[in-house]
Every structure is written in structure tokens, then in C-alpha cells.
Design a protein around this motif. Structure first.
Motif, PDB file in Angstrom:
ATOM      1  N   PRO A 108      14.287-134.208 -32.305  1.00 16.75           N
ATOM      2  CA  PRO A 108      15.370-133.412 -32.623  1.00 16.75           C
ATOM      3  C   PRO A 108      15.392-133.047 -34.026  1.00 16.75           C
ATOM      4  N   GLN A 109      14.436-133.823 -34.955  1.00 17.20           N
ATOM      5  CA  GLN A 109      14.237-133.812 -36.307  1.00 17.20           C
ATOM      6  C   GLN A 109      14.272-132.225 -36.839  1.00 17.20           C
ATOM      7  N   VAL A 110      13.691-131.399 -36.171  1.00 20.41           N
ATOM      8  CA  VAL A 110      13.665-129.778 -36.720  1.00 20.41           C
ATOM      9  C   VAL A 110      14.501-129.212 -35.688  1.00 20.41           C
ATOM     10  N   ASP A 111      15.128-128.050 -36.305  1.00 25.48           N
ATOM     11  CA  ASP A 111      15.933-126.992 -35.645  1.00 25.48           C
ATOM     12  C   ASP A 111      15.005-126.017 -34.923  1.00 25.48           C
ATOM     13  N   LEU A 112      14.522-126.594 -33.607  1.00 24.56           N
ATOM     14  CA  LEU A 112      13.534-125.719 -32.983  1.00 24.56           C
ATOM     15  C   LEU A 112      13.779-125.174 -31.599  1.00 24.56           C
ATOM     16  N   VAL A 113      13.546-123.834 -31.561  1.00 24.06           N
ATOM     17  CA  VAL A 113      13.617-123.131 -30.534  1.00 24.06           C
ATOM     18  C   VAL A 113      12.268-122.840 -29.726  1.00 24.06           C
ATOM     19  N   SER A 114      12.071-123.121 -28.578  1.00 24.26           N
ATOM     20  CA  SER A 114      10.840-122.802 -28.002  1.00 24.26           C
ATOM     21  C   SER A 114      10.958-121.470 -26.989  1.00 24.26           C
ATOM     22  N   SER A 115       9.819-120.592 -27.160  1.00 19.28           N
ATOM     23  CA  SER A 115       9.868-119.381 -26.275  1.00 19.28           C
ATOM     24  C   SER A 115       9.051-119.311 -25.111  1.00 19.28           C
ATOM     25  N   LEU A 116       9.092-119.131 -23.959  1.00 19.07           N
ATOM     26  CA  LEU A 116       8.193-118.978 -23.015  1.00 19.07           C
ATOM     27  C   LEU A 116       8.357-117.618 -22.377  1.00 19.07           C
ATOM     28  N   ALA A 117       7.225-116.943 -22.082  1.00 23.38           N
ATOM     29  CA  ALA A 117       6.941-115.694 -21.596  1.00 23.38           C
ATOM     30  C   ALA A 117       7.838-115.270 -20.296  1.00 23.38           C
ATOM     31  N   GLY A 118       7.902-116.229 -19.440  1.00 16.52           N
ATOM     32  CA  GLY A 118       8.617-116.144 -18.284  1.00 16.52           C
ATOM     33  C   GLY A 118       7.925-115.775 -16.864  1.00 16.52           C
ATOM     34  N   ARG A 119       6.438-115.859 -17.208  1.00 15.97           N
ATOM     35  CA  ARG A 119       5.575-115.175 -16.127  1.00 15.97           C
ATOM     36  C   ARG A 119       5.327-116.468 -15.106  1.00 15.97           C
ATOM     37  N   VAL A 120       5.480-117.738 -15.150  1.00 11.92           N
ATOM     38  CA  VAL A 120       5.174-118.749 -14.286  1.00 11.92           C
ATOM     39  C   VAL A 120       6.598-119.227 -13.714  1.00 11.92           C
ATOM     40  N   PRO A 121       6.768-119.210 -12.312  1.00 12.04           N
ATOM     41  CA  PRO A 121       8.015-119.895 -12.163  1.00 12.04           C
ATOM     42  C   PRO A 121       7.922-121.438 -12.203  1.00 12.04           C
ATOM     43  N   ARG A 122       9.420-121.810 -12.582  1.00 12.18           N
ATOM     44  CA  ARG A 122       9.668-123.108 -12.455  1.00 12.18           C
ATOM     45  C   ARG A 122       8.598-123.887 -13.912  1.00 12.18           C
ATOM     46  N   PRO A 123       8.452-123.485 -14.781  1.00 13.31           N
ATOM     47  CA  PRO A 123       7.612-123.775 -15.899  1.00 13.31           C
ATOM     48  C   PRO A 123       8.008-125.173 -16.388  1.00 13.31           C
ATOM     49  N   ALA A 124       7.211-126.025 -17.008  1.00 11.20           N
ATOM     50  CA  ALA A 124       7.449-127.154 -17.518  1.00 11.20           C
ATOM     51  C   ALA A 124       8.223-126.966 -18.729  1.00 11.20           C
TER      52      ALA A 124
END
Length: 247
Positions: free
Chosen positions: A21-37
Motif C-alpha cells: 500500500p505504499q503507492v496510491d495504486l489503481v490496477s485496470s483489467l480489460a475484463g475479458r477473462v472470467p474470474r480473473p486473478a
């Protein structure tokens, strides 16, 4: 400084784990894979609406830097990210895992060229691992295909003769060797994704003397900064954050 991490790969998850949590981070996933890790930290899923939508989102969310750790063949989002960051003057890094050494593979530049190579070489039992988006190029082939993908391709583009295997790596040598031998595969078609998660199929093919047709990576946008390891990306983010604070 808020950092956008364009993810969906093992490297992206490893980087998120290092930064959060040291960095104010937001990850973006494309959403093409069901139940992504899912990675550590905040996550958004879905597209941005092209380069204009991405540019607006970056501005509205007050993003200070972008790390692109998408798949090496995710050419569209990489092009959009490079353009949007250049327009906004944002630091932009592509975390690109090293490509495989093609060795004796037949190197081609597209899925369609790979399909033509299968036909010209007369391969009859093909292990196809180019992902669901590449299957359509082989729809008219006379060969039989063992198709492995994370999610099922559109049935309309599947080759007439095929068997579909839905699974997600990592894969290991013994399993890949057995799969190739069991299905009497006489050619492996793959993209040069790099990394260790799916490399075992290449080693198994070499042991069985099975020819490999390898689709080369698309070029990165001109002038982008790249890193080849998670450690390099961590250092880049730290430097970008330091520059941001000094401003």
C-alpha cells in the motif's frame, strides 16, 4: 501521486504486490477473462472508450504516472496509453517481459501468416496456443487443432476439426510433453509471449522434435520507456514519485 497500472499479467500482479500500500495504486483489467486473478489494491475492470476516454479518465482521476504491464500482444491499449500519456505529459513505462529466443522456430508476423504456414508445411495435427482472438485465422484450415485458451473462442470461427481445452497456466514440462505426445501433435503454433508461465510447451516440443510456428511481437510505440523486470518497474515508480513530490 496516483499510479495507474494496466494489468492482467503475472508481472502486473507481482508489481501491484510490491507497490501496495505504499503507492496510491489503481490496477485496470480489460475484463475479458472470467474470474480473473485480482491484484493487490484498488481495481477497475473494463475498457476506457478509446484513447479519448483514457485521456479523460487519467485527467479526472488525477493520475500522475502510468505503468503498462499488459500482455505483449495487447497492442491497442498500449498504443492508446502511450498517446494519452504523451498528450498529458505523464510519465509512462511499459513493463515488457523478455521475449523467447525463437531458436529454430518458423517466425511469422501474424496469425494469418501462421495459418498459411500450417497449410504450406502440410501440418496435420496442430497445438494452437495463440489465444481465442487468434483462432479465426485458422477457421478454413484442413488440419486438426488442439486449441488451448483461457476462455472459449466464438464457435463461428473455430476450425472444422478441433478439440478445445479451456485452462489457465502455469504449465509444466511433464504435462506439456504428455499432451503433445497423446494427441500426436506435429506442429506447435504460439505467440512469442515470453516468460516462464507457458514456456514448458516449447521445451516439450523441442524434446519431441515438433516444429514450432511462432508469431513475433508487435512493435512498441516509438520512444516509450521500457523495463524488463518487476524490480526495474518498482525503481521507476519510486523515481517518478520522487520527481512528482519535488514539483
Amino acid at each position: 501521486m496516483r499510479v495507474l497500472l494496466l494489468g492482467g499479467t503475472g508481472e502486473a500482479r507481482a508489481l501491484a504486490a510490491r507497490l501496495h500500500p505504499q503507492v496510491d495504486l489503481v490496477s485496470s483489467l480489460a475484463g475479458r477473462v472470467p474470474r480473473p486473478a485480482l491484484p493487490a489494491g484498488a481495481v477497475r475492470i473494463g475498457g476506457f472508450g478509446g484513447v479519448d476516454g483514457l485521456r479523460r479518465w487519467l485527467r479526472d482521476e488525477q493520475i500522475g504516472a502510468v505503468v503498462d504491464a499488459t500482455h505483449p500482444f495487447a497492442q491497442t491499449i498500449t498504443a492508446h496509453a502511450a498517446e494519452a500519456c504523451a498528450d498529458l505529459g505523464l510519465p509512462y513505462l511499459v513493463l515488457a517481459r523478455p521475449a523467447w529466443d525463437p531458436g529454430d522456430a518458423i517466425v511469422v508476423t501474424s496469425d494469418r501468416e501462421a495459418a498459411k504456414t500450417v497449410a504450406v508445411q502440410g501440418f496435420s495435427r496442430v497445438f494452437l496456443t495463440t489465444g481465442r482472438s487468434g483462432v479465426g485465422a485458422f477457421a478454413d484450415s484442413d488440419a486438426w487443432f488442439l486449441i488451448r485458451a483461457v476462455t472459449a473462442p466464438d464457435p463461428a470461427v473455430l476450425p472444422r476439426r478441433h478439440q478445445l481445452v479451456l485452462s489457465r497456466g502455469p504449465y509444466h514440462y511433464d504435462g506439456e510433453y504428455a499432451l503433445l505426445a497423446e494427441h500426436r501433435i506435429d506442429a506447435l503454433v504460439t505467440k512469442n509471449s515470453g516468460g516462464e508461465m507457458t514456456r514448458a510447451k516449447l521445451d516439450a516440443a523441442a524434446a519431441l522434435q515438433i516444429p514450432v510456428v511462432m508469431v513475433s511481437r508487435p512493435p512498441l510505440p516509438a520512444g516509450v520507456t521500457t523495463a524488463s523486470t518487476v524490480e526495474e518497474a518498482v525503481a521507476w515508480v519510486a523515481n517518478a514519485s520522487g520527481c512528482h513530490r519535488r514539483r
